[in-house]
Design an enzyme around this catalytic site. Structure first.
Site, PDB file in Angstrom:
ATOM      1  CG  HIS A  73      95.660  10.970  26.413  1.00 58.87           C
ATOM      2  ND1 HIS A  73      95.547  12.341  26.321  1.00 58.87           N
ATOM      3  CD2 HIS A  73      96.984  10.704  26.297  1.00 58.87           C
ATOM      4  CE1 HIS A  73      96.738  12.869  26.137  1.00 58.87           C
ATOM      5  NE2 HIS A  73      97.633  11.889  26.127  1.00 58.87           N
TER       6      HIS A  73
ATOM      7  CD  GLU B   8      95.952 -16.701  23.123  1.00 56.77           C
ATOM      8  OE1 GLU B   8      95.320 -17.151  22.169  1.00 56.77           O
ATOM      9  OE2 GLU B   8      97.120 -16.285  23.015  1.00 56.77           O
TER      10      GLU B   8
ATOM     11  NE  ARG C 104     112.543 -33.410  17.922  1.00 55.09           N
ATOM     12  CZ  ARG C 104     113.236 -32.579  18.674  1.00 55.09           C
ATOM     13  NH1 ARG C 104     112.907 -32.400  19.932  1.00 55.09           N
ATOM     14  NH2 ARG C 104     114.266 -31.925  18.179  1.00 55.09           N
TER      15      ARG C 104
ATOM     16  CB  CYS D 124     113.508 -33.001  12.001  1.00 54.28           C
ATOM     17  SG  CYS D 124     113.630 -31.724  10.748  1.00 54.28           S
TER      18      CYS D 124
ATOM     19  CE  LYS E 290      99.863 -23.119  16.967  1.00 52.89           C
ATOM     20  NZ  LYS E 290     100.243 -22.017  17.873  1.00 52.89           N
TER      21      LYS E 290
ATOM     22  CD  GLU F 269     101.667 -12.247  22.421  1.00 58.14           C
ATOM     23  OE1 GLU F 269     100.726 -11.796  21.752  1.00 58.14           O
ATOM     24  OE2 GLU F 269     101.913 -13.458  22.515  1.00 58.14           O
TER      25      GLU F 269
ATOM     26  CD1 TRP G  70     109.413 -26.858  11.467  1.00 60.75           C
ATOM     27  CD2 TRP G  70     107.491 -27.957  11.187  1.00 60.75           C
ATOM     28  NE1 TRP G  70     108.394 -25.946  11.512  1.00 60.75           N
ATOM     29  CE2 TRP G  70     107.216 -26.579  11.345  1.00 60.75           C
ATOM     30  CE3 TRP G  70     106.425 -28.832  10.985  1.00 60.75           C
ATOM     31  CZ2 TRP G  70     105.905 -26.069  11.319  1.00 60.75           C
ATOM     32  CZ3 TRP G  70     105.136 -28.317  10.961  1.00 60.75           C
ATOM     33  CH2 TRP G  70     104.891 -26.966  11.127  1.00 60.75           C
TER      34      TRP G  70
ATOM     35  CE  LYS H 223      99.983 -16.133  23.818  1.00 65.21           C
ATOM     36  NZ  LYS H 223     100.195 -15.429  22.668  1.00 65.21           N
TER      37      LYS H 223
ATOM     38  CG  ASN I 163     116.761 -31.856  14.544  1.00 70.53           C
ATOM     39  OD1 ASN I 163     116.159 -30.939  13.993  1.00 70.53           O
ATOM     40  ND2 ASN I 163     116.865 -31.959  15.857  1.00 70.53           N
ATOM     41  N   GLY I 164     118.327 -30.041  12.059  1.00 70.56           N
ATOM     42  CA  GLY I 164     119.143 -28.841  12.218  1.00 70.56           C
ATOM     43  C   GLY I 164     119.351 -28.132  10.894  1.00 70.56           C
TER      44      GLY I 164
HETATM   45  C1  F6R Z   1      97.576 -16.111  19.975  1.00 69.28           C
HETATM   46  C2  F6R Z   1      97.629 -16.755  18.681  1.00 69.28           C
HETATM   47  C3  F6R Z   1      96.901 -16.130  17.555  1.00 69.28           C
HETATM   48  C4  F6R Z   1      97.712 -16.254  16.245  1.00 69.28           C
HETATM   49  C5  F6R Z   1      96.883 -15.742  15.061  1.00 69.28           C
HETATM   50  C6  F6R Z   1      97.677 -15.813  13.768  1.00 69.28           C
HETATM   51  O1  F6R Z   1      98.310 -16.808  20.935  1.00 69.28           O
HETATM   52  O2  F6R Z   1      98.219 -17.799  18.532  1.00 69.28           O
HETATM   53  O3  F6R Z   1      96.585 -14.804  17.812  1.00 69.28           O
HETATM   54  O4  F6R Z   1      98.893 -15.535  16.395  1.00 69.28           O
HETATM   55  O5  F6R Z   1      95.717 -16.492  14.923  1.00 69.28           O
HETATM   56  O6  F6R Z   1      98.047 -17.127  13.485  1.00 69.28           O
HETATM   57  P1  F6R Z   1      99.177 -17.421  12.432  1.00 69.28           P
HETATM   58  O7  F6R Z   1     100.460 -16.900  12.976  1.00 69.28           O
HETATM   59  O8  F6R Z   1      99.181 -18.906  12.265  1.00 69.28           O
HETATM   60  O9  F6R Z   1      98.790 -16.716  11.171  1.00 69.28           O
END
Ligand code: F6R
Length: 619
Positions: free
Chosen positions: A511, A495, A30, A2, A614, A488, A78, A492, A105-106
């Site tokens: 294979h 994207e 935050r 937070c 996001k 993963e 948060w 990364k 916070n915490g």
């Molecule tokens: C990749 C990324 C996405 C999310 C996916 C699920 O860096 O951020 O692949 O992981 O869209 O999002 P959440 O976790 O919000 O359901």
């Protein structure tokens, strides 16, 4: 995570509310699920707080202007304990007539025990938060001692966990007392006025003179003084420094991007996700789950549903959960699960994983699972979001808000929460591995320090990324828990740097994918620790040999002390040693750092890559 702000100015000064609101706006990154302020004026403490974004609080304050004040504290939340409601928003009151107000916070780990003690003494609570327990304790101590600093000292010595607390009291209008343990707090030193903040962004508009505090310290600020003591009462001094960042950099903790900051938040994301999950004997307690032990004990099949990075967290966790519980775990992309006619009944546990709690594909999968009679648990980072509400139970990750589009700290927090859930299920079932739960939890507790150490040794990874700015394709290989980490790493890179990247199971190479290996093809290989069962280490070393022989440029992620990889590696990136199932919390870090710096080298927008959002709220 937070955001907290405090301001104390001369008594003729009435700008406290403006300073605190400005600080909250700068700290909204935050936490932004609710916000509130407390102002001390005229022998009273006035509070205003609202669920939702800061604008809701601004509107409430505009509709009902509080009395002008020279002392104020504020909070942007948060949620961790208790959903994002007006009642759970901070500040919380304590003491007779609610003369004291606290922001926090915490996570206070022993709040259940303390709350029960207060309830038995007739104290009534108006929220579900751990913070209100601290407020009530402080209010009582203040009544007993009449000294806010002494009251704080008495209370913090009873608290376990991580916390920054700021307290004001109607009878001490010219001061704020703050304490910290494992949670951030900085003092801003002004001319005839002083400030407190979770970080310097809180007060950067007013002063650049700051004071850093150590762990387990209390600071009392008045307009003209600041006094630091340790929790044991001995005097202490903070470390003064000048803030050289501008306001934008301050929000990012001095990092160039939110993603870089969030990568560096990972030790906390893991540590905070472990907080409060065990009792004093070390047994896992997940009271928050609110599913009966009988129901959970009857589970004979687990589905993990998620998308993208969250799905890779699920794939990583599958190895651990199956190993510890002997319950079969299937990981399904949420959009595939929804329409594949899954075999689900009332003994099936469907675990969804989502940072945002709003991903439509995951939400649809959860609803479908419930309609088929499954038990549903959401692992989620966002209190009050839709997926936890639509699930039977929720286990929150405590990564704090993730602002960068690409997920990093949420990923390690998700894996950690899955481990906690797996160990809890093993404990319930009394499987052999239940005995090991304590040892695994103890090792998990060491992970934040190991991630921190690793983050301190990323210079070569950054250099490699810069050299590779023109690369057109990168491959990632891993085996066992290293396999989802390879995927993963590839995600990364796709994207963030818009480079073709693929993650493979190393055993699958022969294979087909080995045909992709050409002279100079960069390949990252996540190497299992030498102690990994079934000779997997040796097998992956052979894979490295095979691709090196065909001209690949091998960038090997291996544990400290693993010398077997050296003859076949063009580059070796070292990670601290860990037991095999926990290694992903470490091996993913260099891959995140690599993608971040390659993207930066290409001059791309790290925090907001093209075409991505996001939170994906459409199917
Ligand atoms: C990749 C990324 C996405 C999310 C996916 C699920 O860096 O951020 O692949 O992981 O869209 O999002 P959440 O976790 O919000 O359901």
């Amino acid at each position: 995570m937070c955001g907290i702000v405090g301001y104390v100015g001369p008594s003729a000064d009435t700008k406290a509310l403006d300073v605190v609101m400005e600080g909250l706006a700068r700290l909204e990154y935050r936490g932004y699920d609710s916000a509130g302020v407390a102002l001390v004026a005229g022998g009273q403490v006035e509070t205003e707080k609202r669920a939702g974004k800061l604008v809701n609080l601004q509107e409430a304050l505009a509709a009902h202007a509080p009395a002008p004040a020279a002392t104020a504290i504020g909070h942007t939340r948060w949620a961790t304990h208790g959903g994002p409601t007006d009642g759970n928003a901070h500040p919380h009151r304590g003491g007779p007539e609610g003369k004291l107000a606290v922001v926090h916070n915490g996570i206070i780990e022993n709040f259940h025990a303390l709350k029960n003690e207060l309830l038995a003494e007739g104290v009534t609570f108006t929220s579900e938060t751990d913070t209100e327990v601290a407020a009530q304790l402080l209010g009582r101590e203040m009544e007993a001692t009449g000294d806010l600093t002494e009251a704080m000292r008495a209370v913090v010595n009873r608290l376990e966990g991580a916390f920054t607390l700021l307290a004001v009291h109607a009878d001490a209008p010219d001061r704020i007392v703050a304490a910290r343990r494992n949670s951030p707090l900085v003092v801003g030193l002004g001319d005839g006025e002083n400030f407190l903040g979770s970080d310097v962004a809180a007060f950067i508009g007013y002063t650049r003179h700051a004071l850093e505090l150590d762990q387990d310290q209390i600071v009392t600020i008045t307009p003209t003084s600041h006094e630091v003591i340790n929790f044991d009462g001995t005097p202490a001094e903070g470390k003064a420094y000048e803030v050289t960042w501008d306001a934008a950099a301050a929000e990012k903790g001095g990092y160039a991007t939110f993603m870089e900051k969030e990568i560096h938040d990972q030790p906390h994301a893991v540590g905070d996700t472990l907080l409060g999950r065990t009792d004093e004997t070390g047994r896992l307690v997940l009271d928050e789950l609110r599913i009966s032990e009988e129901q959970l004990s009857a589970v004979d099949r687990i589905y993990v549903v998620a998308c993208g990075t969250a799905a890779y967290a699920g794939m990583t966790a599958k190895y651990a959960i199956e190993h510890w519980t002997r319950i079969p775990v299937e990981v399904s992309l949420a959009h595939e699960f929804r329409y594949c006619d899954p075999i689900v009944d009332d003994r099936t546990l469907v675990v969804s994983i989502s940072q945002s709690g709003e991903t439509m594909d995951t939400l649809m999968a959860v609803k479908h699972a419930r309609s088929l009679g499954a038990l549903t648990i959401s692992i989620c980072n966002t209190h009050g979001s839709t997926i936890p509400r639509e699930s039977d139970a929720v286990l929150y990750t405590h990564a704090g808000p993730e602002i960068a589009v690409a997920s990093t700290k949420a990923f390690v927090a998700q894996i950690t929460a899955c481990y906690v859930l797996g160990l809890y299920l093993a404990q319930l079932r009394g499987e052999t591995y239940a005995d090991d739960a304590k040892a695994v939890m103890a090792e998990l507790q060491q992970m934040p320090a190991k991630i921190e150490e690793l983050l301190g040794s990323m210079d070569r990874v950054k250099e490699i990324a810069r050299f590779m700015a023109d690369t057109r394709s990168v491959l990632f290989l891993g085996r066992n828990v290293g396999y989802p980490i390879a995927m993963e790493g590839a995600l990364k890179l796709k994207e963030l740097a818009y480079i073709h990247a693929e993650g493979f199971a190393a055993g699958e190479l022969k294979h087909g994918p080995i045909a992709l290996i050409d002279a100079g093809q960069p390949v990252f290989i996540v190497v299992p620790g030498p102690d990994t069962p079934h000779d997997l280490h040796k097998k992956v070393v052979s894979n490295i040999q095979e691709i090196r022989a065909r001209g690949a440029r091998t960038i090997v992620i291996a544990e400290q002390g693993d010398e077997d990889v050296v003859p076949f590696a063009d580059e070796v990136i070292r990670v601290p040693r860990s037991s095999p199932l926990l290694q992903p919390l470490l091996t993913v870090v260099p891959l995140q750092v690599f993608a971040l710096h390659l993207s930066t080298a290409k001059g791309l927008d790290v925090d907001q890559p093209r075409n991505l959002a996001k939170s994906v709220t459409v199917e």
